[in-house]
Design a protein around this motif. Structure first.
Motif, PDB file in Angstrom:
ATOM      1  N   ILE A   1       6.936  -1.460   6.239  1.00  0.00           N
ATOM      2  CA  ILE A   1       7.213  -0.046   6.528  1.00  0.00           C
ATOM      3  C   ILE A   1       6.129   0.837   5.919  1.00  0.00           C
ATOM      4  O   ILE A   1       5.859   0.766   4.720  1.00  0.00           O
ATOM      5  CB  ILE A   1       8.593   0.347   5.984  1.00  0.00           C
ATOM      6  CG1 ILE A   1       9.696  -0.530   6.617  1.00  0.00           C
ATOM      7  CG2 ILE A   1       8.883   1.824   6.255  1.00  0.00           C
ATOM      8  CD1 ILE A   1      11.057  -0.388   5.951  1.00  0.00           C
ATOM      9  N   ASN A   2       5.493   1.637   6.752  1.00  0.00           N
ATOM     10  CA  ASN A   2       4.450   2.571   6.297  1.00  0.00           C
ATOM     11  C   ASN A   2       3.441   1.882   5.373  1.00  0.00           C
ATOM     12  O   ASN A   2       3.271   2.253   4.213  1.00  0.00           O
ATOM     13  CB  ASN A   2       5.080   3.782   5.603  1.00  0.00           C
ATOM     14  CG  ASN A   2       6.059   4.508   6.497  1.00  0.00           C
ATOM     15  OD1 ASN A   2       5.955   4.453   7.719  1.00  0.00           O
ATOM     16  ND2 ASN A   2       7.022   5.192   5.907  1.00  0.00           N
ATOM     17  N   PRO A   3       2.772   0.858   5.878  1.00  0.00           N
ATOM     18  CA  PRO A   3       1.946   0.003   5.015  1.00  0.00           C
ATOM     19  C   PRO A   3       0.667   0.675   4.519  1.00  0.00           C
ATOM     20  O   PRO A   3       0.130   1.587   5.159  1.00  0.00           O
ATOM     21  CB  PRO A   3       1.599  -1.168   5.935  1.00  0.00           C
ATOM     22  CG  PRO A   3       1.641  -0.584   7.310  1.00  0.00           C
ATOM     23  CD  PRO A   3       2.762   0.414   7.280  1.00  0.00           C
ATOM     24  N   ASP A   4       0.208   0.193   3.359  1.00  0.00           N
ATOM     25  CA  ASP A   4      -1.106   0.561   2.841  1.00  0.00           C
ATOM     26  C   ASP A   4      -2.142  -0.371   3.465  1.00  0.00           C
ATOM     27  O   ASP A   4      -1.840  -1.530   3.787  1.00  0.00           O
ATOM     28  CB  ASP A   4      -1.148   0.399   1.315  1.00  0.00           C
ATOM     29  CG  ASP A   4      -0.075   1.234   0.620  1.00  0.00           C
ATOM     30  OD1 ASP A   4       0.133   2.382   1.052  1.00  0.00           O
ATOM     31  OD2 ASP A   4       0.544   0.728  -0.327  1.00  0.00           O
ATOM     32  N   PHE A   5      -3.367   0.130   3.590  1.00  0.00           N
ATOM     33  CA  PHE A   5      -4.471  -0.686   4.073  1.00  0.00           C
ATOM     34  C   PHE A   5      -5.690  -0.477   3.184  1.00  0.00           C
ATOM     35  O   PHE A   5      -5.928   0.630   2.687  1.00  0.00           O
ATOM     36  CB  PHE A   5      -4.850  -0.320   5.516  1.00  0.00           C
ATOM     37  CG  PHE A   5      -3.933  -0.882   6.562  1.00  0.00           C
ATOM     38  CD1 PHE A   5      -4.195  -2.113   7.152  1.00  0.00           C
ATOM     39  CD2 PHE A   5      -2.793  -0.193   6.945  1.00  0.00           C
ATOM     40  CE1 PHE A   5      -3.338  -2.638   8.112  1.00  0.00           C
ATOM     41  CE2 PHE A   5      -1.930  -0.706   7.906  1.00  0.00           C
ATOM     42  CZ  PHE A   5      -2.203  -1.932   8.490  1.00  0.00           C
ATOM     43  N   ILE A   6      -6.448  -1.535   2.991  1.00  0.00           N
ATOM     44  CA  ILE A   6      -7.729  -1.473   2.295  1.00  0.00           C
ATOM     45  C   ILE A   6      -8.818  -1.412   3.353  1.00  0.00           C
ATOM     46  O   ILE A   6      -8.831  -2.217   4.294  1.00  0.00           O
ATOM     47  CB  ILE A   6      -7.933  -2.719   1.410  1.00  0.00           C
ATOM     48  CG1 ILE A   6      -6.840  -2.801   0.350  1.00  0.00           C
ATOM     49  CG2 ILE A   6      -9.314  -2.710   0.755  1.00  0.00           C
ATOM     50  CD1 ILE A   6      -6.771  -4.149  -0.358  1.00  0.00           C
ATOM     51  N   THR A   7      -9.738  -0.470   3.230  1.00  0.00           N
ATOM     52  CA  THR A   7     -10.844  -0.336   4.180  1.00  0.00           C
ATOM     53  C   THR A   7     -12.149  -0.215   3.404  1.00  0.00           C
ATOM     54  O   THR A   7     -12.165  -0.084   2.174  1.00  0.00           O
ATOM     55  CB  THR A   7     -10.670   0.911   5.066  1.00  0.00           C
ATOM     56  OG1 THR A   7     -11.024   2.078   4.306  1.00  0.00           O
ATOM     57  CG2 THR A   7      -9.246   1.064   5.565  1.00  0.00           C
ATOM     58  N   GLN A   8     -13.277  -0.211   4.139  1.00  0.00           N
ATOM     59  CA  GLN A   8     -14.578  -0.005   3.489  1.00  0.00           C
ATOM     60  C   GLN A   8     -14.653   1.366   2.829  1.00  0.00           C
ATOM     61  O   GLN A   8     -15.426   1.567   1.890  1.00  0.00           O
ATOM     62  CB  GLN A   8     -15.723  -0.127   4.508  1.00  0.00           C
ATOM     63  CG  GLN A   8     -16.000  -1.550   4.951  1.00  0.00           C
ATOM     64  CD  GLN A   8     -15.522  -1.798   6.364  1.00  0.00           C
ATOM     65  OE1 GLN A   8     -14.466  -1.283   6.767  1.00  0.00           O
ATOM     66  NE2 GLN A   8     -16.278  -2.577   7.129  1.00  0.00           N
ATOM     67  N   ASN A   9     -13.841   2.290   3.300  1.00  0.00           N
ATOM     68  CA  ASN A   9     -13.885   3.663   2.796  1.00  0.00           C
ATOM     69  C   ASN A   9     -12.754   3.988   1.834  1.00  0.00           C
ATOM     70  O   ASN A   9     -12.479   5.154   1.554  1.00  0.00           O
ATOM     71  CB  ASN A   9     -13.850   4.637   3.979  1.00  0.00           C
ATOM     72  CG  ASN A   9     -14.997   4.420   4.929  1.00  0.00           C
ATOM     73  OD1 ASN A   9     -16.145   4.243   4.507  1.00  0.00           O
ATOM     74  ND2 ASN A   9     -14.711   4.392   6.235  1.00  0.00           N
ATOM     75  N   GLY A  10     -12.087   2.960   1.312  1.00  0.00           N
ATOM     76  CA  GLY A  10     -11.003   3.193   0.370  1.00  0.00           C
ATOM     77  C   GLY A  10      -9.642   2.877   0.965  1.00  0.00           C
ATOM     78  O   GLY A  10      -9.524   2.494   2.132  1.00  0.00           O
ATOM     79  N   ASP A  11      -8.602   3.039   0.157  1.00  0.00           N
ATOM     80  CA  ASP A  11      -7.240   2.717   0.591  1.00  0.00           C
ATOM     81  C   ASP A  11      -6.649   3.864   1.403  1.00  0.00           C
ATOM     82  O   ASP A  11      -6.980   5.031   1.197  1.00  0.00           O
ATOM     83  CB  ASP A  11      -6.346   2.460  -0.623  1.00  0.00           C
ATOM     84  CG  ASP A  11      -6.792   1.237  -1.412  1.00  0.00           C
ATOM     85  OD1 ASP A  11      -7.739   0.568  -0.970  1.00  0.00           O
ATOM     86  OD2 ASP A  11      -6.186   0.964  -2.463  1.00  0.00           O
ATOM     87  N   THR A  12      -5.755   3.487   2.319  1.00  0.00           N
ATOM     88  CA  THR A  12      -5.068   4.499   3.119  1.00  0.00           C
ATOM     89  C   THR A  12      -3.669   3.992   3.445  1.00  0.00           C
ATOM     90  O   THR A  12      -3.420   2.781   3.485  1.00  0.00           O
ATOM     91  CB  THR A  12      -5.839   4.802   4.417  1.00  0.00           C
ATOM     92  OG1 THR A  12      -5.198   5.877   5.117  1.00  0.00           O
ATOM     93  CG2 THR A  12      -5.898   3.587   5.335  1.00  0.00           C
ATOM     94  N   THR A  13      -2.733   4.917   3.649  1.00  0.00           N
ATOM     95  CA  THR A  13      -1.370   4.579   4.063  1.00  0.00           C
ATOM     96  C   THR A  13      -1.144   5.122   5.459  1.00  0.00           C
ATOM     97  O   THR A  13      -1.497   6.271   5.751  1.00  0.00           O
ATOM     98  CB  THR A  13      -0.330   5.183   3.093  1.00  0.00           C
ATOM     99  OG1 THR A  13      -0.571   4.688   1.783  1.00  0.00           O
ATOM    100  CG2 THR A  13       1.084   4.812   3.518  1.00  0.00           C
ATOM    101  N   ILE A  14      -0.570   4.291   6.327  1.00  0.00           N
ATOM    102  CA  ILE A  14      -0.342   4.694   7.714  1.00  0.00           C
ATOM    103  C   ILE A  14       1.152   4.650   8.003  1.00  0.00           C
ATOM    104  O   ILE A  14       1.828   3.660   7.712  1.00  0.00           O
ATOM    105  CB  ILE A  14      -1.113   3.783   8.690  1.00  0.00           C
ATOM    106  CG1 ILE A  14      -2.614   3.802   8.373  1.00  0.00           C
ATOM    107  CG2 ILE A  14      -0.864   4.211  10.142  1.00  0.00           C
ATOM    108  CD1 ILE A  14      -3.447   2.891   9.241  1.00  0.00           C
ATOM    109  N   THR A  15       1.664   5.715   8.556  1.00  0.00           N
ATOM    110  CA  THR A  15       3.089   5.800   8.865  1.00  0.00           C
ATOM    111  C   THR A  15       3.394   4.970  10.111  1.00  0.00           C
ATOM    112  O   THR A  15       2.744   5.113  11.143  1.00  0.00           O
ATOM    113  CB  THR A  15       3.507   7.260   9.110  1.00  0.00           C
ATOM    114  OG1 THR A  15       3.196   8.031   7.942  1.00  0.00           O
ATOM    115  CG2 THR A  15       4.992   7.358   9.402  1.00  0.00           C
TER     116      THR A  15
END
Length: 545
Positions: free
Chosen positions: A154-168
């Motif tokens: 649910i509403n997971p966090d992701f690691i990317t080249q540009n830092g962490d982000t949370t997507i609803t």
């Protein structure tokens, strides 16, 4: 002179344009002969829950489609049935005792070369989206968005080249959205691609979307014949493993009974705070709108539990837990299948299907109540075997099956050969290309090697290694026991009877032990290496406690 100069200039320009056109044509031709690779993997997806293998639990038309248009392997298996080690084997084409990732906690040897690195070096555009499960900076990929650790539904966090982000949203849908966006917006049409599309689902604790909750809650599924297995004809390992549905599956964390319901009943032992917190943390990730959609189902589960659980017999409780497990697990798989269909449709609609090798697999098998269990880890079939369906139009004949012993160890070499990239000498698998292109006479393997290490640890599945052929399975359980098990896979497909001590199988045991030792030498495994990993594990446990 000026006229002559203009003439030479015109000739030169014309030759240059012709040369550029020829080079562009060469690149296009090269790209057309080098296939795209789409590697789709789910986490803990049992082959029993794919209708291409069996339709007694669920229909998976989109995953099945890969097999109908290509090949279904019925004896695909893993080298070590646990998540991160399996992924390390897939990426490196090496057994876990070589790449260092023997269990979920042991560090991966970062000096190892992974097949995405080789694709990137060979001019492929590479990307990875979804669940990697170890490391935050995957090597060899131009673009990535990966879930940290196990990830969240649910509403997971992701690691990317540009830092962490949370997507609803819901992890399965979001991973697919990211994948489709890359294909549509970021893909370079002048390059072949190698894309890893990796689902968290259906990993524990199996949170469906509200729509799938509505569809699956209350459904009843056929009970496995071995649900009430007493392990009487097997050794210590089966008897002492801690993954029994009745005894070890959690009320709150797994079956999703409200913690307050358990506390108020007083007749059920409350779960440890860490598991209650894990449930609350998952639920509290939801927005108020999402909670409003989930709450009616959680309320219904708790009401059923409170009203009926105390009066149930142990047999009825086992069945109740099995049904709750299947409802959520299969609901998660249904979402995976829907989303796989979205990606396959995109390939078809954008003329990419013809030159794309598509793979669907899992990082290992999983128990769906067989032998009373959930989870994996064992060399027994439900854990050891993994789904493997591959489509490659004009290369693989449609609608074929294959029962050869193939492993996740083989994926890297297969992809590299298909892409015409040189295979490193230290990879340990075998390319599946002879089986994909109907050149079975070139396939020589008749047995595979397996080794599981994570013990003592969660689920308490004993350390063991073994050899498996189409006909037999021989396993040695070691560390705090010294026990051997032999199963006749044709006469005893459910692996209920250990025939190791049966005189009728004495010659089979002798021959398999000889083959097993040869495999251990071939793959550079040994008792000394076993002891090395035991020492590391014990040292780590001592520091933890």
């Amino acid at each position: 002179m000026q006229a002559i100069s203009k003439t030479f200039s015109l000739i030169f320009s014309t030759l240059f344009l012709i040369s550029c056109a020829e080079k562009k044509k060469e690149v296009q031709t090269e790209n057309q002969t080098r296939p795209n690779i789409l590697f789709i993997m789910s986490d803990d997806h049992a082959y029993q829950a794919i209708s291409a293998y069996s339709d007694h639990l669920i229909q998976t038309p989109n995953i099945d489609r890969i097999g109908k248009e290509g090949i279904v392997f019925t004896n695909a298996c893993v080298t070590n049935s646990i998540c991160a080690p399996s992924r390390a084997t897939i990426l490196t084409g090496k057994h876990t005792h070589i790449n260092g990732k023997v269990d979920n906690l042991m560090p991966f040897d970062t000096t190892q070369v992974t097949f995405p690195q080789l694709f990137q070096k060979a001019g492929y555009q590479t990307a990875m989206f979804g669940k990697l499960h170890f490391g935050n900076n995957p090597k060899g990929v131009d673009d990535f968005m990966i879930l940290p650790g196990q990830g969240q539904y649910i509403n997971p966090d992701f690691i990317t080249q540009n830092g962490d982000t949370t997507i609803t949203g819901y992890a399965t849908h979001i991973t697919t959205d990211i994948t489709l966006n890359w294909l549509d917006k970021k893909r370079d049409p002048n390059k072949p691609f190698m894309l890893m599309y990796l689902h968290k689902a259906p990993h524990r604790p199996w949170w469906p979307t509200p729509e799938k909750f509505k569809e699956y809650y209350g459904k009843e599924f056929p009970i496995p014949e071995t649900l009430f297995d007493d392990y009487s004809n097997r050794g210590s390992a089966a008897k002492t493993a801690e993954m029994n549905l009745l005894t070890h599956m959690k009320y709150v964390y797994d079956t999703k009974v409200w913690p307050e319901t358990i506390a108020n009943m007083g007749t059920v032992t409350p779960e440890v705070p860490d598991l209650v917190n894990a449930f609350n943390n998952q639920y509290n990730r939801a927005t108020e709108e999402q909670k409003a959609q989930l709450k009616p189902f959680l309320d219904a589960i708790s009401k059923d539990f409170e009203e009926n659980w105390p009066s149930k017999t142990d047999k009825e409780k086992m069945i109740w837990k099995y049904q709750r497990y299947m409802q959520d697990y299969l609901a998660c798989i249904s979402s995976v299948d829907d989303n796989v269909g979205r990606v396959l449709d995109y390939l078809d609609e954008n003329q990419l299907a013809e030159n794309t090798l598509v793979v669907y697999t899992s990082d290992q098998g999983f128990y769906l109540g067989e032998h009373g269990w959930f989870d994996k880890r064992f060399i027994y079939d439900e854990s050891f075997k993994t789904p493997l369906l591959i489509r490659w139009p004009n290369k693989i004949k449609a609608g074929i099956t294959n029962e050869e012993m193939v492993q996740n160890l083989d994926f890297a070499q297969t992809f590299l050969e298909a892409a015409q990239i040189e295979i490193p000498d230290d990879m340990q698998g075998e390319s599946l290309m002879p089986l994909l292109t109907s050149n079975e006479e070139k396939w020589t393997r008749d047995a595979v090697y397996y080794h599981y290490y994570e013990y003592p640890a969660e689920h308490q599945v004993m350390r063991h290694y073994g050899i498996v052929t189409v006909d037999y399975k021989l396993a040695h359980f070691y560390y705090d026991v010294d026990e051997w098990e032999l199963y006749d896979r044709k006469k005893d497909p459910r692996e209920m009877n250990n025939v190791y001590a049966d005189p009728a199988y004495a010659e089979v045991v002798r021959e398999l032990k000889i083959k097993l030792e040869k495999l251990r030498v071939q793959y550079k495994d040994s008792d000394e290496l076993n002891q090395h990993y035991i020492d590391l594990h014990e040292s780590r446990m001592a520091k933890t406690h």
